[in-house]
Motif scaffolding. Structure first.
Motif, short mmCIF file in Angstrom:
data_model
loop_
_atom_site.label_atom_id
_atom_site.label_comp_id
_atom_site.label_asym_id
_atom_site.label_seq_id
_atom_site.Cartn_x
_atom_site.Cartn_y
_atom_site.Cartn_z
N ARG A 16 0.83 -1.21 0.00
CA ARG A 16 0.00 0.00 0.00
C ARG A 16 0.86 1.25 0.00
NH1 ARG A 16 -4.19 -1.69 -2.03
NH2 ARG A 16 -5.30 0.17 -1.37
N ASN A 17 2.10 1.09 -0.42
CA ASN A 17 3.01 2.22 -0.49
C ASN A 17 2.67 3.06 -1.71
OD1 ASN A 17 5.28 3.78 -1.22
ND2 ASN A 17 6.61 2.46 -0.02
N ARG A 18 2.35 4.32 -1.48
CA ARG A 18 1.87 5.17 -2.56
C ARG A 18 2.87 5.26 -3.71
NH1 ARG A 18 -0.95 10.53 -2.51
NH2 ARG A 18 -1.27 10.85 -4.73
N ILE A 19 4.15 5.46 -3.35
CA ILE A 19 5.17 5.61 -4.41
C ILE A 19 5.25 4.32 -5.22
CG2 ILE A 19 7.61 6.04 -4.88
CD1 ILE A 19 7.71 7.44 -2.13
N PHE A 20 5.29 3.20 -4.49
CA PHE A 20 5.42 1.92 -5.19
C PHE A 20 4.22 1.66 -6.09
CE2 PHE A 20 4.96 -2.71 -5.45
CZ PHE A 20 6.18 -3.02 -6.00
N MET A 21 3.03 1.95 -5.57
CA MET A 21 1.82 1.71 -6.37
C MET A 21 1.82 2.57 -7.62
SD MET A 21 -0.93 1.42 -3.32
CE MET A 21 -2.40 0.84 -4.15
N GLU A 22 2.19 3.84 -7.46
CA GLU A 22 2.15 4.71 -8.64
C GLU A 22 3.21 4.33 -9.66
OE1 GLU A 22 1.35 8.74 -8.14
OE2 GLU A 22 -0.50 8.17 -7.11
N ARG A 23 4.32 3.79 -9.16
CA ARG A 23 5.37 3.40 -10.11
C ARG A 23 5.01 2.11 -10.85
NH1 ARG A 23 10.60 5.00 -9.97
NH2 ARG A 23 10.66 3.96 -11.98
N THR A 24 4.25 1.22 -10.22
CA THR A 24 4.07 -0.10 -10.83
C THR A 24 2.68 -0.31 -11.43
OG1 THR A 24 3.53 -0.94 -8.66
CG2 THR A 24 5.75 -1.31 -9.41
N GLU A 30 6.35 -5.30 -26.70
CA GLU A 30 4.93 -4.93 -26.61
C GLU A 30 4.59 -4.38 -25.22
OE1 GLU A 30 2.27 -7.65 -28.61
OE2 GLU A 30 0.77 -7.34 -27.05
N LEU A 31 5.21 -4.93 -24.18
CA LEU A 31 4.91 -4.50 -22.82
C LEU A 31 5.37 -3.06 -22.57
CD1 LEU A 31 6.03 -7.61 -20.75
CD2 LEU A 31 3.72 -6.87 -21.10
N THR A 32 6.46 -2.66 -23.21
CA THR A 32 7.03 -1.36 -22.87
C THR A 32 6.65 -0.27 -23.87
OG1 THR A 32 9.01 -2.04 -24.04
CG2 THR A 32 9.03 -2.26 -21.66
N LYS A 33 6.03 -0.63 -24.97
CA LYS A 33 5.73 0.38 -25.98
C LYS A 33 4.87 1.50 -25.39
CE LYS A 33 5.52 -0.53 -30.47
NZ LYS A 33 5.11 -1.29 -31.63
N GLY A 34 5.32 2.73 -25.55
CA GLY A 34 4.56 3.86 -25.06
C GLY A 34 4.80 4.21 -23.61
N SER A 35 5.57 3.39 -22.90
CA SER A 35 5.80 3.73 -21.49
C SER A 35 7.11 4.50 -21.34
CB SER A 35 5.84 2.46 -20.65
OG SER A 35 6.98 1.71 -20.96
N MET A 36 7.36 4.97 -20.11
CA MET A 36 8.57 5.76 -19.88
C MET A 36 9.77 4.83 -19.74
SD MET A 36 7.24 8.84 -19.47
CE MET A 36 7.97 9.95 -18.30
N LEU A 37 10.94 5.41 -19.94
CA LEU A 37 12.17 4.63 -19.83
C LEU A 37 12.31 4.00 -18.45
CD1 LEU A 37 14.94 3.72 -20.83
CD2 LEU A 37 15.83 5.95 -20.24
N SER A 38 11.98 4.78 -17.40
CA SER A 38 12.14 4.24 -16.05
C SER A 38 11.15 3.12 -15.77
CB SER A 38 11.97 5.36 -15.02
OG SER A 38 10.79 6.06 -15.28
N ASP A 39 9.98 3.16 -16.42
CA ASP A 39 9.03 2.05 -16.26
C ASP A 39 9.55 0.79 -16.93
OD1 ASP A 39 7.40 3.80 -15.02
OD2 ASP A 39 6.10 4.15 -16.74
N ALA A 40 10.25 0.96 -18.03
CA ALA A 40 10.77 -0.21 -18.75
C ALA A 40 11.73 -0.99 -17.88
CB ALA A 40 11.45 0.22 -20.03
N VAL A 41 12.49 -0.27 -17.04
CA VAL A 41 13.44 -0.94 -16.15
C VAL A 41 12.68 -1.78 -15.12
CG1 VAL A 41 15.26 -0.57 -14.46
CG2 VAL A 41 15.18 0.82 -16.51
N ILE A 42 11.60 -1.21 -14.56
CA ILE A 42 10.80 -1.97 -13.58
C ILE A 42 10.14 -3.15 -14.27
CG2 ILE A 42 8.82 -1.87 -12.03
CD1 ILE A 42 9.48 0.82 -11.27
N THR A 43 9.61 -2.93 -15.47
CA THR A 43 8.97 -4.04 -16.20
C THR A 43 9.94 -5.18 -16.38
OG1 THR A 43 7.63 -2.43 -17.38
CG2 THR A 43 7.73 -4.63 -18.31
N MET A 44 11.18 -4.83 -16.70
CA MET A 44 12.17 -5.89 -16.92
C MET A 44 12.40 -6.68 -15.64
SD MET A 44 15.92 -5.54 -18.42
CE MET A 44 15.89 -6.32 -19.98
N SER A 45 12.55 -5.99 -14.51
CA SER A 45 12.83 -6.76 -13.29
C SER A 45 11.58 -7.51 -12.83
CB SER A 45 13.39 -5.88 -12.19
OG SER A 45 12.59 -4.75 -12.03
#
Lengths: 188, 406
Positions: free
Chosen positions: B201-209, B380-395
């Motif tokens: 329920r961490n706000r930062i974590f939820m908004e990032r993921t 396909e998962l990262t298309k249109g997302s931000m670079l920093s999101d792509a790093v989280i998606t990968m992990s």
């Protein structure tokens, strides 16, 4: 965003699946295939319970499309795609092996097509399954199977400059019993 | 005037930036390369390059006797090597027709579920690191350490375990191993709870993921997703339930599923699976306590052709000496056959396709490596997302380079 729990006590599931299994047995699949394709599908076997069969390489897409679309069969998940090299089978040296899975009835089948090593052209399954893309590239990389119609058929795990297909049987690994090497440093 | 800098044609008019993410970028946890096409910070397309640590395991396996292939499987998904080892033993046992005793199955289940916990723990805490929370990662490390200590008691090594033999384990679990399992069962639930509290329920974590790296169930199935990544999209496919192996049918557990298939759901599914794994270990531990007398000492199947005899027998009994010699020299011929056996690995369905023509080593061995198959969807998962999101998606996809490149 809500996490759901599917009631999946394993005893319960097994009951359901064994019930389904009796509905879609290997015999039923075999009959459906023969009814549709006649003698174009052949060599039915059941090694360790998994239905295995072959077709001509030109029919591979027709068979898989039928397995995918048929309302009873529903083989819509491509588990695995690979090749095997049999250098002694004249004109049928390379086997492309598909493992398909019906997730609803929980049945797996194995489907093979054979092709000659001189002209290893097999139609690509990428239109049917996105997952076939890299698996076919890997198969091309190691066995040289030319998947006709593949959007990006190039090497994937080996270097691009490689000129041969290393998993073929003509490239044996070093014989561990050889004695012609004098390499005291490595205990040979 | 002559230009000294030669730019590729049309590169001035180009409105996107090409960025090489990897192959050794620390944020990618392994040797991955991604060639990203960026429009500002948005990803237009991503092209993955794999194969940097390809070691030709499938080729090497064609020359080795079965028991020497186990160390190769360690190096596939090295975050949960025991699952790979057990999967390989199960494949061999299926081909050879070896039936394992129940106690062996339950011991294997304890080890496999511990491995699953350590795998999910690393993946989830690394998702935390990539979203800026290093604390959780460091905190749970000591419990991964405890799991590795349990491995150490059972087989002597920690990361690449080479655990177990065809038919069972190389030796019985000692008391320290059971004490450590008890300690783990006692302490770990509290830690996992705290770890969950830190993120869920961490706000930062939820908004990032939330809402990034999502995929629909149809696309995920078409892309060949398996494991937690598939379950996060809402498909309850679990090899442990669908095709039970090693007596998983004796256990009660739930299959947690998500809904959107995004990074947050993947995190939640892994977290819930760890709770299920704890419950499975508890059940298995209880069942093991119920064995009495000689049954409580069983740690391998009766398969003298494949299971090494005790050393004192090798020195005193002729039969044992013969089997010992045959096994070590790889002289035992394996029956011809064709087997596909899969296990629920840390990140998906790990399959072994083994063809034997009757020699001492496999004619062909193919590993179905789950992350090799689902990494295709990364673009396909990262298309249109931000670079920093792509790093989280990968992990959060739990990609393991060793498994991908085999």
């Amino acid at each position: 965003m809500v996490l759901f729990y599917i009631k999946a006590f394993s005893h319960f599931h097994i009951f359901i699946f064994s019930h389904f299994l009796s509905m879609l047995s290997n015999q039923t699949i075999k009959e459906r295939l023969i009814q549709k394709f006649g003698d174009q599908v052949f060599n039915f076997e059941e090694p360790y319970g998994m239905l295995t069969f072959e077709s001509d390489k030109d029919n591979n897409l027709k068979v898989m499309q039928f397995l995918f679309d048929d309302e009873e069969l529903r083989f819509q998940f491509l588990t695995d795609l690979t090749a095997v090299h049999y250098p002694n089978k004249q004109g049928k040296e390379l086997a492309v092996v598909y493992h398909l899975h019906n997730l609803v009835d929980n049945v797996r089948i194995r489907f093979k097509v054979f092709t000659a090593v001189e002209k290893p052209d097999v139609f690509t399954a990428t239109k049917l399954f996105e997952s076939a893309n890299w698996m076919e590239r890997e198969t091309f990389d190691f066995y040289g199977v030319n998947f006709v119609g593949h959007p990006n058929l190039k090497r994937i795990l080996n270097v691009d400059e490689m000129t041969y297909f290393p998993m073929r049987k003509e490239f044996p690994l070093e014989d561990q019993t050889r004695i012609d090497k004098d390499d005291a440093m490595f205990g040979r | 005037m002559e230009h000294h800098i030669k730019l590729p044609e049309r590169s001035i008019e180009k409105t996107t930036t090409t960025l090489n993410l990897g192959p050794t970028h620390p944020a990618t946890h392994g040797v991955f390369q991604n060639i990203l096409e960026l429009d500002g910070e948005r990803i237009v397309s991503a092209e993955q390059t794999v194969g940097y640590i390809h070691r030709a395991f499938e080729k090497i396996a064609e020359r080795r006797p079965l028991y020497q292939i186990t160390p190769l499987t360690d190096r596939l998904n090295y975050c949960s090597s025991p699952i790979n080892n057990m999967g390989w033993h199960l494949t061999c046992e299926k081909l050879l027709g070896v039936k394992t005793p129940k106690r062996v199955d339950y011991l294997r289940i304890i080890i496999m579920e511990l491995a699953r916990i350590s795998d999910h723990l690393i993946c989830n805490s690394v998702v935390g690191v990539d979203s800026g929370a290093f604390t959780g990662f460091l905190y749970v490390m000591q419990y991964r350490e405890l799991i590795y200590e349990i491995y150490e008691e059972v087989c002597g090594s920690r990361l690449t375990t080479n655990m177990g033999r065809i038919g069972g384990f190389e030796r019985n679990f000692n008391n320290t191993a059971f004490e450590k399992i008890e300690k783990f069962l006692k302490e770990y639930p509290g830690v996992l709870k705290e770890f969950g509290n830190l993120f869920m329920r961490n706000r930062i974590f939820m908004e990032r993921t939330m809402g990034c790296g999502g995929i629909s169930a149809e696309r995920a199935l078409n892309y060949g997703f398996t494991g937690p990544n598939l379950r996060a999209t809402g498909v309850d496919y679990d090899v442990r339930v669908h095709t039970p192996y090693s007596s998983y049918e004796d256990f009660n557990f739930s299959v947690p599923v998500g809904k959107t298939g995004d990074n947050y759901d993947r995190f939640l599914v892994r977290d819930a699976e760890m709770w299920q794994s704890i419950s499975i270990i508890q059940q298995a531990y209880q069942k093991i306590q119920e064995f009495k007398g000689t049954e409580a000492e069983v740690y391998h199947a009766d398969a003298p052709e494949y299971f090494l005899p005790p050393k004192q027998d090798v020195y005193t009994k002729m039969e044992a000496l013969i089997w010992h010699f045959k096994i070590v020299m790889g002289e035992t011929e394996i029956p011809p056959g064709e087997v596909y056996q899969s296990v629920e690995g840390g990140n998906g369905e790990l399959g072994f396709y083994l063809i034997s023509d009757g020699g001492r080593s496999p004619y062909r061995l193919h590993f179905r490596r789950p992350c090799f198959i689902y990494y295709q969807a990364y673009s396909e998962l990262t298309k249109g997302s931000m670079l920093s999101d792509a790093v989280i998606t990968m992990s959060s996809l739990n990609l393991i380079a060793g498994e991908m490149d085999a």
